[in-house]
Every structure is written in structure tokens, then in C-alpha cells.
Write a protein that holds these residues in place. Structure first.
Motif, short mmCIF file in Angstrom:
data_model
loop_
_atom_site.label_atom_id
_atom_site.label_comp_id
_atom_site.label_asym_id
_atom_site.label_seq_id
_atom_site.Cartn_x
_atom_site.Cartn_y
_atom_site.Cartn_z
N ARG A 160 42.88 41.39 24.09
CA ARG A 160 42.18 40.71 25.19
C ARG A 160 41.80 41.72 26.28
NH1 ARG A 160 39.94 35.85 25.41
NH2 ARG A 160 40.90 35.22 27.39
N THR A 161 42.67 42.67 26.53
CA THR A 161 42.39 43.70 27.54
C THR A 161 41.18 44.52 27.14
OG1 THR A 161 44.73 43.84 28.15
CG2 THR A 161 43.34 45.72 28.73
N VAL A 162 41.10 44.88 25.86
CA VAL A 162 39.97 45.66 25.35
C VAL A 162 38.70 44.83 25.37
CG1 VAL A 162 39.01 46.81 23.32
CG2 VAL A 162 41.40 47.17 23.94
N ALA A 163 38.79 43.58 24.90
CA ALA A 163 37.61 42.70 24.83
C ALA A 163 36.98 42.48 26.20
CB ALA A 163 37.99 41.37 24.20
N HIS A 164 37.83 42.43 27.23
CA HIS A 164 37.32 42.20 28.59
C HIS A 164 37.19 43.50 29.38
CE1 HIS A 164 37.37 37.76 28.68
NE2 HIS A 164 38.34 37.89 27.79
N ARG A 165 37.25 44.63 28.68
CA ARG A 165 37.06 45.95 29.28
C ARG A 165 37.95 46.18 30.49
NH1 ARG A 165 30.43 46.15 28.60
NH2 ARG A 165 30.46 46.82 26.42
N GLY A 166 39.18 45.71 30.37
CA GLY A 166 40.17 45.95 31.40
C GLY A 166 40.15 44.96 32.55
N ARG A 167 39.24 44.03 32.53
CA ARG A 167 39.12 43.07 33.64
C ARG A 167 39.94 41.82 33.32
NH1 ARG A 167 32.72 43.48 35.22
NH2 ARG A 167 33.44 42.34 37.06
N VAL A 168 41.26 42.01 33.30
CA VAL A 168 42.19 40.92 33.00
C VAL A 168 43.33 40.95 34.01
CG1 VAL A 168 41.69 40.87 30.52
CG2 VAL A 168 43.46 42.41 31.37
N LEU A 192 54.15 49.74 23.44
CA LEU A 192 52.90 50.50 23.50
C LEU A 192 52.97 51.73 24.39
CD1 LEU A 192 50.13 47.73 23.53
CD2 LEU A 192 51.40 48.71 21.62
N GLY A 193 54.01 51.82 25.20
CA GLY A 193 54.17 53.03 26.00
C GLY A 193 53.52 53.00 27.36
N LEU A 194 52.98 51.86 27.78
CA LEU A 194 52.42 51.72 29.11
C LEU A 194 52.45 50.26 29.49
CD1 LEU A 194 48.52 52.17 28.93
CD2 LEU A 194 49.97 51.49 27.04
N THR A 195 52.34 49.98 30.78
CA THR A 195 52.39 48.60 31.24
C THR A 195 51.04 47.92 31.02
OG1 THR A 195 51.63 49.13 33.48
CG2 THR A 195 54.01 49.30 33.06
N PRO A 196 51.00 46.58 31.02
CA PRO A 196 49.72 45.87 30.89
C PRO A 196 48.73 46.26 31.98
CG PRO A 196 51.55 44.35 30.56
CD PRO A 196 52.14 45.64 31.05
N LYS A 197 49.22 46.47 33.19
CA LYS A 197 48.34 46.84 34.29
C LYS A 197 47.75 48.23 34.07
CE LYS A 197 48.15 47.34 39.33
NZ LYS A 197 48.93 47.21 40.60
#
Length: 266
Positions: A160-168, A192-197
Motif C-alpha cells: 500500500r505504501t508503494v502503491a500510494h507513493r509514500g502518501r499513507v 523489514l528493517g525500517l519503520t512504516p513512517k
């Protein structure tokens, strides 16, 4: 620089590959731009070899660059190499070390130990790019089958993060998968090694960087990529790369990106 892409039969979801060949006798010095994937570069050259900065020193050979690899500078290389980009979801299974790799550069044989050397030897045994892509796809698919996968909820949030180009928003992602914000944050980071933000920031930057490289003015890029304003874009770019948006726009690493990765799989 010659660029060779695999046929559809050698492609795997979440994995992108490209073969590079430098025929000039001149040495190359290209700084990587932060990218939302783990990058594996297999050195197939007979002379020169890939030279890169890691752990305060200069090293040679095949390399794995984790997420946010802004500090990697590949220089002094001429010959051929296979570059593989792994979605963080895939890297967690293929490499088994996504968390430890975040923001770092490591030798391939340090990550895969003996398997890394064997992989490189198999690729060197042929000069055919078609065969190299087939070998790589086989090795990667076997490692995927042999290792536990990432939680479906984490996969969904990344996609979802990729599909919305980070605008989540993290709260929105947590609601979608039925988890608390804290649980999503913890599981996402551990797997994954990093936070969702941070993931959203990196995906958004990647979109902006390619718009800059395509010649779009910074103000327009900021608006198209979801930044508050041009100053916000400038701060994000500086934080992720250490250089200005103007410098990112002319980065050699991005100049060949659309040729090597015509359909990017993050």
C-alpha cells in the motif's frame, strides 16, 4: 555503458535484475542514491573490480547495500556486474538480514558466507547474460522457498505504501490490517528493517528523485510528490542523500535508472 535486461521468464515478483558492462578503459565513480530496496551488486569483472567505501575503509568485490545506501560510492570499476534489487519484503527472506542491513554496506560473502562465493562462481562460469539471469532467478527462488515469509499484514502495508507513493498514514495502514499502530510499527521494523513512517518517506523520495531526474522543477516535484512545499522537499532530500535536489537531478545513478529498471518493482 551497456545495459542488458532479463526476459520475462527470468523475472520474479519483487526482484529486478539488470546486467551492466563498461567497455571504456576509464574508471567509474558513481554515488548511489537512496532507494527503497536492498541492492545486491555481483562483480563479474576480470580486472579492476568494484571498489567501495564500507566500515571506514576501501573494499573490493561483490556488495550488498541495505536500505538508505547514500554512503556507498562504487568507484574504480570496469568490466561487468549483475545488479539485483530486492523489495524489502523479499530481501527479508532472500538475505535473512534486512534489519541488520538497513543503512549499511556489506560484502556479499559476509551476508551469504559460502553461498555467496558459489553464487558468484556460477555467474562467472558463463558470459551469457540470459544464462546469468536464469542462474540468479533459480538461486533467489530457492532461497525464497526455504525461508519463512514476512507477515501478510506487513506485506500489505508495504504494498500500500508503494502503491500510494509514500502518501499513507500509519494509523490508516494499521486499521486496514486490523492491528494496533504499535504492533504494526514493531512488526514492520523487525521484519523489514525500517519503520512504516521511514518506509513512506523513502518511497515518496524515490518518486520525487525520478521526477527531478526527468527535468521537473523542484516546486512542481514537491506538489506532485506530497510534500508540504519546496522547502520540505529540500529538507527531505538533504536528510536522505546529503545533497540538494539540484544535485539529485543530475545524479549519474538516476540517469540510467529508467533504462535499467523500465518497470521498477519496489
Amino acid at each position: 555503458m551497456d545495459i542488458t535486461l532479463p526476459r520475462l521468464s527470468a523475472r520474479l515478483p519483487g526482484i529486478s535484475m539488470a546486467g551492466f558492462g563498461v567497455r571504456s578503459s576509464a574508471f567509474v565513480d558513481i554515488a548511489m542514491v537512496a532507494h527503497p530496496s536492498v541492492t545486491l551488486i555481483v562483480d563479474l569483472s576480470d580486472a579492476g573490480g568494484i571498489v567501495y567505501d564500507a566500515e571506514g575503509g576501501r573494499r573490493r568485490g561483490s556488495v550488498v547495500a541495505g536500505l538508505l545506501p547514500g554512503q556507498l560510492r562504487a568507484g574504480g570499476w570496469r568490466g561487468e556486474c549483475l545488479q539485483i534489487r530486492l523489495s524489502p519484503v523479499i530481501a527479508a527472506a532472500v538475505l535473512g538480514a534486512s534489519t541488520e542491513l538497513t543503512g549499511t554496506v556489506a560484502a556479499l560473502d559476509e551476508i551469504w558466507t559460502r553461498d555467496g562465493s558459489q553464487f558468484e562462481d556460477r555467474l562467472r562460469s558463463t558470459t551469457s547474460w540470459a544464462e546469468r539471469f536464469t542462474i540468479a532467478a533459480d538461486v533467489l527462488s530457492r532461497r525464497l522457498d526455504a525461508r519463512p515469509s514476512v507477515d501478510p499484514e506487513v506485506v500489505h502495508s508495504w504494498q500500500r505504501t508503494v502503491a500510494h507513493r509514500g502518501r499513507v498514514r500509519v494509523d490508516g495502514l494499521a486499521d486496514e490490517v486490523g492491528w494496533s499502530r504499535q504492533r504494526l510499527w514493531s512488526r514492520f521494523r523487525s521484519q523489514l528493517g525500517l519503520t512504516p513512517k521511514r518506509a513512506a518517506q523513502l518511497v515518496r523520495f524515490d518518486h520525487a528523485a525520478h521526477l527531478l531526474a526527468a527535468g521537473h522543477p523542484p516546486a512542481s516535484v514537491a506538489a506532485q510528490s506530497g510534500y508540504v512545499d519546496q522547502s520540505h522537499l529540500h529538507r527531505d532530500v538533504k536528510a536522505l542523500t546529503g545533497i540538494t535536489p539540484a544535485a539529485v537531478a543530475t545524479a549519474p545513478w538516476l540517469a540510467i535508472d529508467d533504462l535499467a529498471w523500465p518497470a521498477r518493482h519496489l
